[in-house]
Design an enzyme around this catalytic site. Sequence first.
Site, PDB file in Angstrom:
ATOM      1  N   HIS A 233     -21.983  -3.835  42.634  1.00 39.90           N
ATOM      2  CA  HIS A 233     -20.813  -4.674  42.783  1.00 39.90           C
ATOM      3  C   HIS A 233     -19.821  -4.007  43.927  1.00 39.90           C
ATOM      4  O   HIS A 233     -19.057  -4.900  44.362  1.00 39.90           O
ATOM      5  CB  HIS A 233     -20.160  -5.140  41.448  1.00 39.90           C
ATOM      6  CG  HIS A 233     -19.588  -3.870  40.824  1.00 39.90           C
ATOM      7  ND1 HIS A 233     -20.019  -2.781  40.159  1.00 39.90           N
ATOM      8  CD2 HIS A 233     -18.282  -3.618  40.716  1.00 39.90           C
ATOM      9  CE1 HIS A 233     -19.260  -1.934  39.419  1.00 39.90           C
ATOM     10  NE2 HIS A 233     -17.900  -2.454  40.069  1.00 39.90           N
ATOM     11  N   ASP A 234     -19.393  -2.883  43.706  1.00 43.21           N
ATOM     12  CA  ASP A 234     -18.413  -2.186  44.432  1.00 43.21           C
ATOM     13  C   ASP A 234     -19.021  -1.722  45.928  1.00 43.21           C
ATOM     14  O   ASP A 234     -18.374  -0.898  46.355  1.00 43.21           O
ATOM     15  CB  ASP A 234     -17.669  -1.367  43.829  1.00 43.21           C
ATOM     16  CG  ASP A 234     -16.423  -1.929  43.034  1.00 43.21           C
ATOM     17  OD1 ASP A 234     -16.130  -3.165  43.529  1.00 43.21           O
ATOM     18  OD2 ASP A 234     -15.620  -1.278  42.348  1.00 43.21           O
TER      19      ASP A 234
ATOM     20  N   LYS B  37     -17.066  -0.893  48.831  1.00 40.86           N
ATOM     21  CA  LYS B  37     -15.961   0.029  48.917  1.00 40.86           C
ATOM     22  C   LYS B  37     -16.272   1.402  49.894  1.00 40.86           C
ATOM     23  O   LYS B  37     -15.401   2.103  50.402  1.00 40.86           O
ATOM     24  CB  LYS B  37     -15.639   0.775  47.691  1.00 40.86           C
ATOM     25  CG  LYS B  37     -14.634  -0.171  46.660  1.00 40.86           C
ATOM     26  CD  LYS B  37     -14.389   0.648  45.475  1.00 40.86           C
ATOM     27  CE  LYS B  37     -13.444  -0.231  44.497  1.00 40.86           C
ATOM     28  NZ  LYS B  37     -13.257   0.436  43.234  1.00 40.86           N
TER      29      LYS B  37
ATOM     30  N   HIS C 140     -13.133  -5.183  50.154  1.00 40.27           N
ATOM     31  CA  HIS C 140     -14.600  -4.542  49.350  1.00 40.27           C
ATOM     32  C   HIS C 140     -15.426  -5.615  48.865  1.00 40.27           C
ATOM     33  O   HIS C 140     -16.812  -5.493  48.748  1.00 40.27           O
ATOM     34  CB  HIS C 140     -14.237  -3.600  48.281  1.00 40.27           C
ATOM     35  CG  HIS C 140     -13.789  -4.105  47.129  1.00 40.27           C
ATOM     36  ND1 HIS C 140     -12.686  -4.409  46.571  1.00 40.27           N
ATOM     37  CD2 HIS C 140     -14.622  -4.210  46.034  1.00 40.27           C
ATOM     38  CE1 HIS C 140     -12.596  -4.509  45.294  1.00 40.27           C
ATOM     39  NE2 HIS C 140     -13.882  -4.733  44.974  1.00 40.27           N
TER      40      HIS C 140
ATOM     41  N   HIS D 286     -16.747 -10.806  42.046  1.00 42.33           N
ATOM     42  CA  HIS D 286     -16.352 -10.212  40.609  1.00 42.33           C
ATOM     43  C   HIS D 286     -15.140 -10.153  40.626  1.00 42.33           C
ATOM     44  O   HIS D 286     -14.552  -9.189  39.419  1.00 42.33           O
ATOM     45  CB  HIS D 286     -17.085  -8.911  40.372  1.00 42.33           C
ATOM     46  CG  HIS D 286     -16.697  -7.693  41.454  1.00 42.33           C
ATOM     47  ND1 HIS D 286     -16.924  -7.697  42.634  1.00 42.33           N
ATOM     48  CD2 HIS D 286     -15.731  -6.533  41.408  1.00 42.33           C
ATOM     49  CE1 HIS D 286     -16.506  -6.445  43.302  1.00 42.33           C
ATOM     50  NE2 HIS D 286     -15.691  -6.045  42.376  1.00 42.33           N
ATOM     51  N   HIS D 287     -14.085 -10.117  41.605  1.00 45.44           N
ATOM     52  CA  HIS D 287     -12.628 -10.243  41.284  1.00 45.44           C
ATOM     53  C   HIS D 287     -11.941 -11.847  41.413  1.00 45.44           C
ATOM     54  O   HIS D 287     -10.704 -11.770  41.470  1.00 45.44           O
ATOM     55  CB  HIS D 287     -12.044  -9.324  42.685  1.00 45.44           C
ATOM     56  CG  HIS D 287     -12.232  -7.572  42.367  1.00 45.44           C
ATOM     57  ND1 HIS D 287     -11.957  -7.021  41.062  1.00 45.44           N
ATOM     58  CD2 HIS D 287     -12.967  -7.045  43.134  1.00 45.44           C
ATOM     59  CE1 HIS D 287     -12.176  -6.186  41.012  1.00 45.44           C
ATOM     60  NE2 HIS D 287     -12.815  -5.884  42.258  1.00 45.44           N
TER      61      HIS D 287
ATOM     62  N   ASP E  22     -16.403  -4.843  34.459  1.00 43.29           N
ATOM     63  CA  ASP E  22     -15.750  -4.033  35.392  1.00 43.29           C
ATOM     64  C   ASP E  22     -14.106  -3.617  34.998  1.00 43.29           C
ATOM     65  O   ASP E  22     -13.713  -2.311  34.715  1.00 43.29           O
ATOM     66  CB  ASP E  22     -15.405  -4.809  36.556  1.00 43.29           C
ATOM     67  CG  ASP E  22     -14.891  -3.989  37.850  1.00 43.29           C
ATOM     68  OD1 ASP E  22     -15.033  -2.345  37.744  1.00 43.29           O
ATOM     69  OD2 ASP E  22     -14.235  -4.339  38.696  1.00 43.29           O
TER      70      ASP E  22
HETATM   71  P1  C2E Z   1     -11.135  -0.316  39.988  1.00 38.87           P
HETATM   72  O1  C2E Z   1     -10.248   0.574  39.727  1.00 38.87           O
HETATM   73  O2  C2E Z   1     -12.366  -0.258  39.690  1.00 38.87           O
HETATM   74  O3  C2E Z   1     -10.755  -1.585  39.157  1.00 38.87           O
HETATM   75  C1  C2E Z   1     -11.194  -2.744  38.736  1.00 38.87           C
HETATM   76  C2  C2E Z   1     -10.417  -3.601  38.169  1.00 38.87           C
HETATM   77  O4  C2E Z   1      -9.993  -3.234  36.831  1.00 38.87           O
HETATM   78  C3  C2E Z   1      -9.151  -4.025  38.810  1.00 38.87           C
HETATM   79  O5  C2E Z   1      -9.523  -4.995  39.977  1.00 38.87           O
HETATM   80  C4  C2E Z   1      -8.289  -4.823  37.841  1.00 38.87           C
HETATM   81  O6  C2E Z   1      -8.666  -6.241  37.620  1.00 38.87           O
HETATM   82  C5  C2E Z   1      -8.720  -4.016  36.725  1.00 38.87           C
HETATM   83  N1  C2E Z   1      -7.755  -2.759  36.270  1.00 38.87           N
HETATM   84  C6  C2E Z   1      -7.723  -1.697  36.876  1.00 38.87           C
HETATM   85  N2  C2E Z   1      -6.993  -1.031  36.523  1.00 38.87           N
HETATM   86  C7  C2E Z   1      -5.809  -1.822  35.590  1.00 38.87           C
HETATM   87  C8  C2E Z   1      -4.693  -1.772  35.224  1.00 38.87           C
HETATM   88  O7  C2E Z   1      -4.083  -0.705  34.979  1.00 38.87           O
HETATM   89  N3  C2E Z   1      -4.099  -3.012  34.674  1.00 38.87           N
HETATM   90  C9  C2E Z   1      -4.781  -4.147  34.617  1.00 38.87           C
HETATM   91  N4  C2E Z   1      -4.233  -5.164  34.179  1.00 38.87           N
HETATM   92  N5  C2E Z   1      -6.084  -4.274  35.231  1.00 38.87           N
HETATM   93  C10 C2E Z   1      -6.639  -3.136  35.981  1.00 38.87           C
HETATM   94  P2  C2E Z   1      -8.354  -4.956  41.181  1.00 38.87           P
HETATM   95  O8  C2E Z   1      -7.261  -5.225  40.632  1.00 38.87           O
HETATM   96  O9  C2E Z   1      -8.907  -6.399  41.915  1.00 38.87           O
HETATM   97  O10 C2E Z   1      -8.612  -3.699  42.030  1.00 38.87           O
HETATM   98  C11 C2E Z   1      -9.724  -3.381  42.677  1.00 38.87           C
HETATM   99  C12 C2E Z   1      -9.743  -2.108  43.219  1.00 38.87           C
HETATM  100  O11 C2E Z   1      -8.553  -1.647  43.993  1.00 38.87           O
HETATM  101  C13 C2E Z   1      -9.494  -0.979  42.186  1.00 38.87           C
HETATM  102  O12 C2E Z   1     -10.908  -0.949  41.484  1.00 38.87           O
HETATM  103  C14 C2E Z   1      -9.037  -0.007  42.781  1.00 38.87           C
HETATM  104  O13 C2E Z   1     -10.176   0.750  43.447  1.00 38.87           O
HETATM  105  C15 C2E Z   1      -8.245  -0.392  43.813  1.00 38.87           C
HETATM  106  N6  C2E Z   1      -6.813  -0.514  43.191  1.00 38.87           N
HETATM  107  C16 C2E Z   1      -6.290  -1.331  42.318  1.00 38.87           C
HETATM  108  N7  C2E Z   1      -4.847  -1.293  42.183  1.00 38.87           N
HETATM  109  C17 C2E Z   1      -4.798  -0.090  42.682  1.00 38.87           C
HETATM  110  C18 C2E Z   1      -3.405   0.808  42.887  1.00 38.87           C
HETATM  111  O14 C2E Z   1      -2.538   0.568  42.297  1.00 38.87           O
HETATM  112  N8  C2E Z   1      -3.820   2.006  43.392  1.00 38.87           N
HETATM  113  C19 C2E Z   1      -4.911   2.430  44.187  1.00 38.87           C
HETATM  114  N9  C2E Z   1      -5.190   3.747  44.698  1.00 38.87           N
HETATM  115  N10 C2E Z   1      -5.855   1.656  44.025  1.00 38.87           N
HETATM  116  C20 C2E Z   1      -5.900   0.137  43.286  1.00 38.87           C
HETATM  117 FE    FE Z   2     -14.421  -4.453  42.555  1.00 36.63          FE
END
Ligand code: C2E
Ligand code: FE
Length: 383
Positions: A242-243, A246, A271, A297-298, A326
Amino acid sequence: MKVDQKEILKELIEISIMISAIPNLNQLLDIVLEKAREITNSDAGSLYLKKNNKLIFLITQNDTLKDIHRQFKSYPINIDKSSIAGYAAFTKKIINIEDVYSLSKEFPFSFNDEFDKKNNYRTKSMLTIPMIDNENEVIGVLQLINSKDENGKITQYSKEIEKIVESFASIAAVSIKNVQLKENIKRAYLETIYRLSVAAEYKDTDTGAHIKRISRYSELLAQKLGFSEEFCELILYSSPLHDIGKLGIPDAILTKPAKLTPEEWVIMKKHTTMGYEILSGSTEKLINFAASIALNHHERYDGTGYPNGKKGEEIPVEGRIVAIADVFDALSTKRPYKDPWPLDKILGEIESQKNRQFDERIVNVFLSNIDEFLKIQNEHRED
Ligand code: C2E
Ligand code: FE
Ligand code: SIN
Ligand code: SIN
């Protein structure tokens, strides 16, 4: 024993066509043994397959002891002259024995009567046939026991039946080898997918455990939603990708230990479409399914997700399933940009996202089976 050669030959052809169409190894082995017993009117029989230069005693069937296959345990034997099946595999010869309790002196092995004693059975006539494939390699051994005549009396296996079973065994050998080759290719293919997914994931998570968990959560959700076995297997093996998109995201963004700037976020969201571009257009169902998951998936149920802002049932169900898997995993583990959340907070968050981020029906299935998801989490912890 059947004597009409023409009838048997006709039956043999029909059986051969039938077995060559069976895709599942265990099922194939069962039917091979069953049909071999049928042709020879044998009360019992066993089947061994060759693996790592040993014969593995895999299945046994016995009409007198109907339940014997249940308490049966598989074990390896050497391919040498010390046992009957080993001898047949070693010499590539059929062994036709009238009574195993009075073996001819020409044989170096003796009959192991342990089974008979334990089960109060009397093994008498025995036909042991090496299964030889089209490359003249032994792939296993078929052992038939206690051939019965019209009156149910145990008789010796005839010379004619030897020939017939010999051709049946070689046809079976080719079918078995084909299925084994296919299974090997499938295993190699799935492992490649899995390793590729882990490579993509290595950039922002520590191990491949994340991939394993998402794939098991997604499978479990699909099962609990009542999807077919095929769909559940598809999602199990395609969700690890799925990712994959990235791979195209700069490390500085992926591993940034803080919130992303709006510019970085625009790149990060790509991604999904990059994953789709990598995977779409394949002739493989599994890869196309993975493309759909990468793309969707998003997306969010209320239409506020990315990359396309699809809404509700417009989002393919595999995307809606992996979305929950996820996020559950992201919330329960450490990321470069966040610490793990406590369970009650995670469950509260997911519950509150019904009809907003997630499909309500899938959330309900997730929450009412939470113990099984936690079990998967426990089995696949980060090392
Ligand atoms: P990921 O880390 O695999 O997170 C996948 C999804 O889990 C996120 O998709 C979001 O829907 C949810 N998620 C993760 N952490 C949190 C959280 O603390 N609170 C809530 N409510 N949901 C959370 P999303 O937001 O579309 O992010 C996709 C990817 O983007 C993430 O995959 C990560 O790789 C990156 N990312 C997102 N936010 C940040 C950030 O603040 N800083 C950094 N460095 N990367 C981020
Ligand atoms: Fe993703
Ligand atoms: C695989 O290992 O083949 C895919 C991932 C999994 O089944 O957990
Ligand atoms: C199903 O659960 O059988 C499929 C319905 C859906 O698309 O969510």
